[in-house]
Scaffold this motif. Structure first.
Motif, PDB file in Angstrom:
ATOM      1  N   MET A  59       0.916  -1.327  -0.004  1.00 41.05           N
ATOM      2  CA  MET A  59      -0.015  -0.051   0.046  1.00 41.05           C
ATOM      3  C   MET A  59       0.917   1.372   0.260  1.00 41.05           C
ATOM      4  O   MET A  59       0.584   2.265   0.615  1.00 41.05           O
ATOM      5  N   TYR A  60       2.068   1.041  -0.803  1.00 38.69           N
ATOM      6  CA  TYR A  60       2.920   2.223  -0.792  1.00 38.69           C
ATOM      7  C   TYR A  60       2.334   3.474  -1.522  1.00 38.69           C
ATOM      8  O   TYR A  60       1.431   3.095  -2.458  1.00 38.69           O
ATOM      9  N   ILE A  61       2.450   4.729  -1.003  1.00 42.03           N
ATOM     10  CA  ILE A  61       1.717   5.745  -1.699  1.00 42.03           C
ATOM     11  C   ILE A  61       2.719   6.972  -1.634  1.00 42.03           C
ATOM     12  O   ILE A  61       3.357   7.165  -0.313  1.00 42.03           O
ATOM     13  N   ASP A  62       3.274   7.735  -2.559  1.00 46.94           N
ATOM     14  CA  ASP A  62       3.924   8.789  -2.630  1.00 46.94           C
ATOM     15  C   ASP A  62       3.617   9.773  -3.447  1.00 46.94           C
ATOM     16  O   ASP A  62       3.280   9.583  -4.697  1.00 46.94           O
ATOM     17  N   TYR A  63       3.349  11.248  -3.273  1.00 47.77           N
ATOM     18  CA  TYR A  63       2.932  11.933  -4.020  1.00 47.77           C
ATOM     19  C   TYR A  63       3.253  13.463  -3.817  1.00 47.77           C
ATOM     20  O   TYR A  63       3.737  13.782  -2.880  1.00 47.77           O
ATOM     21  N   LYS A  64       3.023  14.555  -4.859  1.00 47.04           N
ATOM     22  CA  LYS A  64       3.352  15.882  -4.704  1.00 47.04           C
ATOM     23  C   LYS A  64       2.248  16.566  -5.509  1.00 47.04           C
ATOM     24  O   LYS A  64       1.721  16.218  -6.551  1.00 47.04           O
ATOM     25  N   VAL A  65       1.469  17.558  -4.665  1.00 45.86           N
ATOM     26  CA  VAL A  65       0.566  18.391  -5.458  1.00 45.86           C
ATOM     27  C   VAL A  65       0.904  19.798  -5.426  1.00 45.86           C
ATOM     28  O   VAL A  65       1.359  20.429  -4.326  1.00 45.86           O
ATOM     29  N   TYR A  86      -6.158   3.500   1.762  1.00 42.28           N
ATOM     30  CA  TYR A  86      -4.753   3.254   2.214  1.00 42.28           C
ATOM     31  C   TYR A  86      -4.439   4.222   3.580  1.00 42.28           C
ATOM     32  O   TYR A  86      -5.169   5.128   4.120  1.00 42.28           O
ATOM     33  N   ASN A  87      -3.396   3.273   4.002  1.00 40.46           N
ATOM     34  CA  ASN A  87      -3.029   3.904   5.236  1.00 40.46           C
ATOM     35  C   ASN A  87      -2.140   5.095   5.413  1.00 40.46           C
ATOM     36  O   ASN A  87      -0.861   5.052   5.167  1.00 40.46           O
ATOM     37  N   ALA A  88      -2.756   6.163   4.971  1.00 40.01           N
ATOM     38  CA  ALA A  88      -2.017   7.515   4.822  1.00 40.01           C
ATOM     39  C   ALA A  88      -2.825   8.513   5.316  1.00 40.01           C
ATOM     40  O   ALA A  88      -4.055   8.619   5.744  1.00 40.01           O
ATOM     41  N   THR A  89      -2.286   9.768   5.714  1.00 36.89           N
ATOM     42  CA  THR A  89      -2.460  10.819   6.429  1.00 36.89           C
ATOM     43  C   THR A  89      -3.729  11.668   5.272  1.00 36.89           C
ATOM     44  O   THR A  89      -3.292  11.410   4.159  1.00 36.89           O
ATOM     45  N   ASP A  90      -4.851  11.831   5.846  1.00 38.01           N
ATOM     46  CA  ASP A  90      -5.592  12.894   4.877  1.00 38.01           C
ATOM     47  C   ASP A  90      -4.921  13.907   4.265  1.00 38.01           C
ATOM     48  O   ASP A  90      -4.241  14.676   4.877  1.00 38.01           O
ATOM     49  N   LEU A  91      -5.358  14.107   2.904  1.00 38.30           N
ATOM     50  CA  LEU A  91      -4.860  15.204   2.215  1.00 38.30           C
ATOM     51  C   LEU A  91      -5.209  16.638   3.069  1.00 38.30           C
ATOM     52  O   LEU A  91      -6.445  16.713   3.090  1.00 38.30           O
ATOM     53  N   PRO A  92      -4.511  17.693   3.059  1.00 38.82           N
ATOM     54  CA  PRO A  92      -5.072  18.886   3.573  1.00 38.82           C
ATOM     55  C   PRO A  92      -5.951  19.155   3.133  1.00 38.82           C
ATOM     56  O   PRO A  92      -6.402  19.431   1.801  1.00 38.82           O
ATOM     57  N   LEU A 124      -9.443   9.323  -5.161  1.00 35.41           N
ATOM     58  CA  LEU A 124      -9.076  10.326  -4.089  1.00 35.41           C
ATOM     59  C   LEU A 124     -10.404  10.895  -3.652  1.00 35.41           C
ATOM     60  O   LEU A 124     -11.217  11.507  -4.491  1.00 35.41           O
ATOM     61  N   THR A 125     -10.945  10.906  -2.539  1.00 33.92           N
ATOM     62  CA  THR A 125     -12.327  11.490  -2.273  1.00 33.92           C
ATOM     63  C   THR A 125     -12.047  13.197  -1.833  1.00 33.92           C
ATOM     64  O   THR A 125     -11.234  13.516  -1.425  1.00 33.92           O
ATOM     65  N   SER A 126     -13.324  13.644  -1.661  1.00 36.79           N
ATOM     66  CA  SER A 126     -13.452  15.085  -1.204  1.00 36.79           C
ATOM     67  C   SER A 126     -13.131  15.261   0.212  1.00 36.79           C
ATOM     68  O   SER A 126     -12.923  16.466   0.689  1.00 36.79           O
ATOM     69  N   GLN A 127     -12.733  14.249   0.902  1.00 39.55           N
ATOM     70  CA  GLN A 127     -12.495  14.235   2.284  1.00 39.55           C
ATOM     71  C   GLN A 127     -11.035  14.113   2.456  1.00 39.55           C
ATOM     72  O   GLN A 127     -10.589  14.020   3.461  1.00 39.55           O
ATOM     73  N   GLY A 128     -10.330  13.873   1.390  1.00 39.30           N
ATOM     74  CA  GLY A 128      -8.726  13.931   1.305  1.00 39.30           C
ATOM     75  C   GLY A 128      -8.264  12.554   1.548  1.00 39.30           C
ATOM     76  O   GLY A 128      -7.154  12.204   2.122  1.00 39.30           O
ATOM     77  N   LYS A 129      -9.028  11.599   1.318  1.00 43.58           N
ATOM     78  CA  LYS A 129      -8.870  10.115   1.651  1.00 43.58           C
ATOM     79  C   LYS A 129      -8.450   9.264   0.323  1.00 43.58           C
ATOM     80  O   LYS A 129      -9.072   9.483  -0.756  1.00 43.58           O
ATOM     81  N   PHE A 130      -7.641   8.359   0.340  1.00 41.42           N
ATOM     82  CA  PHE A 130      -7.225   7.706  -0.841  1.00 41.42           C
ATOM     83  C   PHE A 130      -7.734   6.173  -0.616  1.00 41.42           C
ATOM     84  O   PHE A 130      -7.591   5.459   0.291  1.00 41.42           O
ATOM     85  N   TYR A 131      -8.496   5.559  -1.918  1.00 42.68           N
ATOM     86  CA  TYR A 131      -8.858   4.204  -1.745  1.00 42.68           C
ATOM     87  C   TYR A 131      -8.471   3.459  -3.398  1.00 42.68           C
ATOM     88  O   TYR A 131      -8.198   4.271  -4.184  1.00 42.68           O
ATOM     89  N   THR A 132      -8.526   2.316  -3.238  1.00 45.38           N
ATOM     90  CA  THR A 132      -8.346   1.300  -4.358  1.00 45.38           C
ATOM     91  C   THR A 132      -9.729   1.657  -4.960  1.00 45.38           C
ATOM     92  O   THR A 132     -10.679   1.875  -4.232  1.00 45.38           O
TER      93      THR A 132
END
Length: 370
Positions: free
Chosen positions: A278-284, A307-313, A341-349
């Motif tokens: 469940m690797y995730i790496d991004y830049k916005v 994804y086990n990740a912090t919500d997008l700000p 990517l949801t409007s709540q800042g969460k990532f899902y498969t």
């Protein structure tokens, strides 16, 4: 008319007065006055009275004003008539009643004319209406109120004061006096209603925070944010919901113009191990309200896995859900493996797949909610 030397505070009146003096959380409220014919032995007796000695009538409070340069003089106006008397009455007692915040009505002040009393005749013999004005001192800044009788008549003095305020053609309105409003753009004048529409290009609809229908195309003032909003849809919102309103005051427009040159970035990765399932790496990158997201990820073979990740700000979140496809080589073909990517800042498969896939990458642009 009976002669009264002046009202004196009772013991309870003294206690109530001491409680409200200079105390802005307390209010001294005058409720009514009673009239009587009773006698007292001495002025010392007044302090311990709780009611008139021999009541025969009531006087209503018709006015309560604070006067004097230091705002420390209270003028209480009382009215009564002899319309309901069935016999002549000795007018020897007058008592003023009041209450504090607790609501307990007490005998506040009292006066007795002694042997300097007069008779109140019957109405059939001599119709009379009486006005009594009582003055007394308070501590400057004390809060005073009264239960005003709205059925009282206007005294000649009040009538003359009102007539003196009558507007003449040459009397222009000011902060201190009534008058005719003069239209104009200079100091001391007011703008005509249609000038707002001419300046803003939109009709003014009123206060946004008040209940009622807000019409599309009209502007509304928000008393909370101190901003002017353009209504985008007919609605009944009383707060500046971004789905129904857009700020159009000069400060808000300036902020949007400044955002043309404002660029924000945010980077994140949940783990440094690129082989993680469940690797995730991004830049916005955000310019105005447009975000460009570049993301590298792995995904397991199941849909709707968080994804086990912090919500997008908050400032980088999309207005609606965003779908991105990463490509991997499977056998002799290229397969697409989606991430949401949801409007709540969460990532899902997102879609089904037969196994875990790594080294996926996608780039997408979307509209931000904020």
């Amino acid at each position: 008319m009976s002669y009264f030397e002046g009202l004196k505070l009772t013991k309870k009146g003294e206690q109530l007065q001491a409680k409200i003096n200079g105390n802005l959380s307390e209010t001294l409220t005058f409720t009514k006055a009673k009239l009587g014919s009773g006698s007292i032995t001495s002025n010392d007796e007044i302090r311990f009275l709780t009611d008139v000695k021999e009541v025969w009538g009531t006087a209503n409070v018709t006015s309560c004003k604070i006067q004097g340069d230091e705002k420390n003089i209270v003028a209480i106006e009382l009215q009564f008539s002899n319309a309901e008397l069935r016999e002549d009455k000795i007018f020897r007692e007058i008592a003023l009643y009041a209450q504090g915040n607790e609501g307990e009505e007490i005998l506040y002040a009292y006066a007795n004319a002694g042997d300097k009393y007069d008779y109140i005749p019957l109405m059939k013999d001599s119709p009379h209406s009486f006005i009594i004005v009582i003055y007394f001192n308070i501590t400057s800044g004390s809060k005073v109120d009264a239960k005003i009788d709205l059925h009282s008549y206007v005294s000649l003095q009040e009538f003359n004061e009102g007539m003196n305020k009558k507007v003449n053609k040459t009397d222009y309105a000011s902060a201190e006096q009534y008058g005719i409003v003069k239209y104009g753009a200079e100091e001391g004048t007011v703008l005509e209603g249609n000038k707002f529409t001419q300046m803003m290009g939109k009709d003014y609809g009123g206060i946004l925070n008040e209940t009622g229908l807000k019409e599309v195309g009209k502007t509304y003032f928000d008393k909370n944010t101190k901003k002017l909003y353009l209504c985008k849809n007919n609605n009944s919102d009383i707060s500046a919901n971004i789905n129904n309103y857009i700020a159009m005051d000069s400060h808000s427009i300036l902020e949007r113009l400044e955002n043309l040159y404002k660029i924000q970035t945010y980077t994140y990765n949940n783990i440094s191990d690129v082989r993680s399932d469940m690797y995730i790496d991004y830049k916005v990158l955000k310019i105005m309200n447009i975000c460009i997201l570049e993301i590298k990820f792995s995904r397991v073979g199941a849909p709707n896995v968080l994804y086990n990740a912090t919500d997008l700000p908050l400032e980088f979140r999309p207005k609606t859900d965003v779908y991105m496809a990463g490509v991997s080589k499977h056998s002799e073909s290229m397969d697409y493996h989606w991430i949401r990517l949801t409007s709540q800042g969460k990532f899902y498969t997102h879609n089904f797949s037969n196994g875990t896939f790594r080294n996926l990458q996608a780039t997408i642009a979307y509209e931000c909610a904020n």
